[in-house]
Design a protein around this motif. Structure first.
Motif, PDB file in Angstrom:
ATOM      1  N   ASN A   1       1.217  12.135  -3.797  1.00 45.89           N
ATOM      2  CA  ASN A   1       1.589  10.935  -3.773  1.00 45.89           C
ATOM      3  C   ASN A   1       2.815  10.662  -5.348  1.00 45.89           C
ATOM      4  O   ASN A   1       3.244   9.514  -5.262  1.00 45.89           O
ATOM      5  N   ASN A   2       2.312  11.031  -5.993  1.00 47.15           N
ATOM      6  CA  ASN A   2       2.975  11.205  -7.259  1.00 47.15           C
ATOM      7  C   ASN A   2       2.735   9.887  -7.957  1.00 47.15           C
ATOM      8  O   ASN A   2       3.384   9.001  -8.011  1.00 47.15           O
TER       9      ASN A   2
ATOM     10  N   ILE B   1       2.611  16.559  -5.538  1.00 45.90           N
ATOM     11  CA  ILE B   1       4.119  15.552  -4.570  1.00 45.90           C
ATOM     12  C   ILE B   1       4.335  14.736  -4.162  1.00 45.90           C
ATOM     13  O   ILE B   1       3.648  13.199  -4.123  1.00 45.90           O
ATOM     14  N   THR B   2       6.047  14.183  -4.352  1.00 42.75           N
ATOM     15  CA  THR B   2       6.465  12.882  -3.944  1.00 42.75           C
ATOM     16  C   THR B   2       5.818  12.435  -2.960  1.00 42.75           C
ATOM     17  O   THR B   2       6.112  13.336  -1.879  1.00 42.75           O
ATOM     18  N   HIS B   3       5.530  10.921  -2.585  1.00 45.99           N
ATOM     19  CA  HIS B   3       5.928  10.726  -1.316  1.00 45.99           C
ATOM     20  C   HIS B   3       6.806   9.171  -1.116  1.00 45.99           C
ATOM     21  O   HIS B   3       6.773   8.504  -1.737  1.00 45.99           O
ATOM     22  N   PRO B   4       7.997   9.486  -0.779  1.00 50.34           N
ATOM     23  CA  PRO B   4       8.845   8.209  -0.833  1.00 50.34           C
ATOM     24  C   PRO B   4       8.032   7.532  -0.361  1.00 50.34           C
ATOM     25  O   PRO B   4       9.032   6.527   1.362  1.00 50.34           O
ATOM     26  N   ALA B   5       8.211   5.804  -0.935  1.00 48.24           N
ATOM     27  CA  ALA B   5       6.886   5.190  -0.359  1.00 48.24           C
ATOM     28  C   ALA B   5       7.837   4.287   0.280  1.00 48.24           C
ATOM     29  O   ALA B   5       7.641   3.532   1.489  1.00 48.24           O
ATOM     30  N   GLU B   6       8.536   3.863  -1.206  1.00 44.27           N
ATOM     31  CA  GLU B   6       9.087   2.658  -0.699  1.00 44.27           C
ATOM     32  C   GLU B   6      10.568   2.886   0.480  1.00 44.27           C
ATOM     33  O   GLU B   6      11.004   2.435   1.174  1.00 44.27           O
TER      34      GLU B   6
ATOM     35  N   PHE C   1       0.934   4.123  -3.863  1.00 45.24           N
ATOM     36  CA  PHE C   1       1.737   4.608  -2.618  1.00 45.24           C
ATOM     37  C   PHE C   1       2.057   2.980  -2.130  1.00 45.24           C
ATOM     38  O   PHE C   1       2.847   2.896  -1.211  1.00 45.24           O
ATOM     39  N   LEU C   2       1.193   2.788  -1.433  1.00 41.88           N
ATOM     40  CA  LEU C   2       1.283   1.396  -0.851  1.00 41.88           C
ATOM     41  C   LEU C   2       1.306   0.113  -1.385  1.00 41.88           C
ATOM     42  O   LEU C   2       2.572  -0.714  -0.230  1.00 41.88           O
TER      43      LEU C   2
END
Length: 344
Positions: free
Chosen positions: A282-283, A297-302, A78-79
């Motif tokens: 986080n996917n 759960i999707t986590h739109p990191a970008e 994610f990061l």
């Protein structure tokens, strides 16, 4: 646009109503100055973002075209994606990015903020360390009009920009999905409210979904981890499977915890999802590698990285003098995979 002048010992002296000579000696731990005064002077100098003259002389003038990024670690997918979004946006505007890792240590985070300030960064984007409770070390940026954005792990109260997802809605969606698959006893493995708003909001969504669908809250099914690691997830999962009445669903606040839950269940002889359905958060790539694939759960990191950098760049060009508190909510969705799909 006029740049802010460096904080000097004269500024500190005026703030504390002390002589500049006292300030100078206190900063050097001079024996003629009381420990109480030294402590007071150092606390104020840190709050105001004072840089000793030996360093400031070489850095005086314009800030560098650099954005400082202070995160717990670069190893989390994610990061890594968050950083990618920041770099893409920054580089398009001719800015470089400095990346620093706190490794979830409060002490290290404090030291790194000093380093970023000393390097005269034009703006700072930070996701807080797990140990961080006091965020006053970030005051040196806001006190000197250096744009500051907190992202994902944000403090509950700090009057600056924030970029977060709607963690409450995401937690609700994850729990609702398990309920729709027929789960009646849903466990929640989280990091505990003391680690910030992020996990607390996911837990709130979990509790609200149980309530809305007429399911009782069982405190024995809620486990607060000391660290969000695979090993801690295994301990939590074993605890849940040792209960007299075991859970038939698990909502984990991170994919690495969901992976530990799935693998522990299989080792204990439980079928996933037939005996226990699992959903993570986080996917992360690992969610699609293990068998069965993990719902998440999707986590739109970008996108969050890009949004954070855009806020920094906007405020470098047009700084706002008044207090600012901007929260950006970004949508999330449930990705249904094998680990939770009981009903076709």
């Amino acid at each position: 646009m006029e740049e802010n002048k460096d904080v000097t010992i004269y500024d500190i002296a005026e703030k504390l109503n002390l002589a500049t000579s006292t300030i100078s000696r206190a900063l050097q731990d001079h024996p003629t100055i009381s420990k109480k005064t030294i402590k007071k002077v150092k606390e104020m100098s840190e709050k105001m973002g004072y840089v000793p003259n030996t360093l400031a002389a070489g850095l005086r003038g314009n800030k560098t075209k650099t954005i400082g990024v202070l995160i717990p670690t670069i190893t989390q997918p994610f990061l890594s994606s968050l950083i990618s979004g920041i770099e893409i946006t920054a580089q398009k505007s001719g800015y470089q990015v400095i990346i620093m890792q706190s490794h979830d240590s409060y002490e290290e985070e404090v030291n790194l903020t000093k380093s970023l300030y000393s390097n005269r960064v034009s703006g700072v984007i930070s996701s807080l360390a797990m140990e961080t409770r006091d965020t006053s070390h970030f005051d040196q940026f806001t006190a000197n009009n250096i744009p500051l954005v907190f992202v994902d792990r944000v403090p509950k109260e700090y009057n600056t920009f924030r970029v977060i997802i709607d963690n409450y809605a995401a937690g609700y969606k994850a729990t609702k999905h398990l309920i729709e698959q027929g789960c009646k006893r849903i466990a929640h493995i989280t990091a505990g409210a003391e680690f910030g708003n992020l996990y607390n909001e996911r837990k709130r969504g979990y509790l609200e979904a149980l309530k809305d669908f007429g399911l009782e809250t069982d405190e024995s099914l809620i486990i607060n981890l000391k660290k969000v690691t695979y090993e801690e997830g295994v301990k939590a999962s074993n605890h849940l499977f040792d209960l007299k009445t075991k859970p038939d669903g698990i909502f984990a606040s991170g994919d690495i915890i969901a992976v530990s839950a799935v693998q522990t269940a299989k080792k204990r002889g439980f079928k996933v999802p037939d005996d226990v359905a699992v959903i993570g958060f986080n996917n992360d790539p690992i969610s699609q590698i293990i068998d069965p694939n993990i719902s998440t759960i999707t986590h739109p990191a970008e996108k969050m990285g890009k949004a954070s950098a855009e806020i920094i760049l906007k405020n470098i060009k047009s700084p706002k003098k008044e207090d600012v508190r901007e929260i950006t909510f970004l949508n999330t969705e449930v990705l249904v995979r094998e680990s939770s799909k009981k009903i076709p």
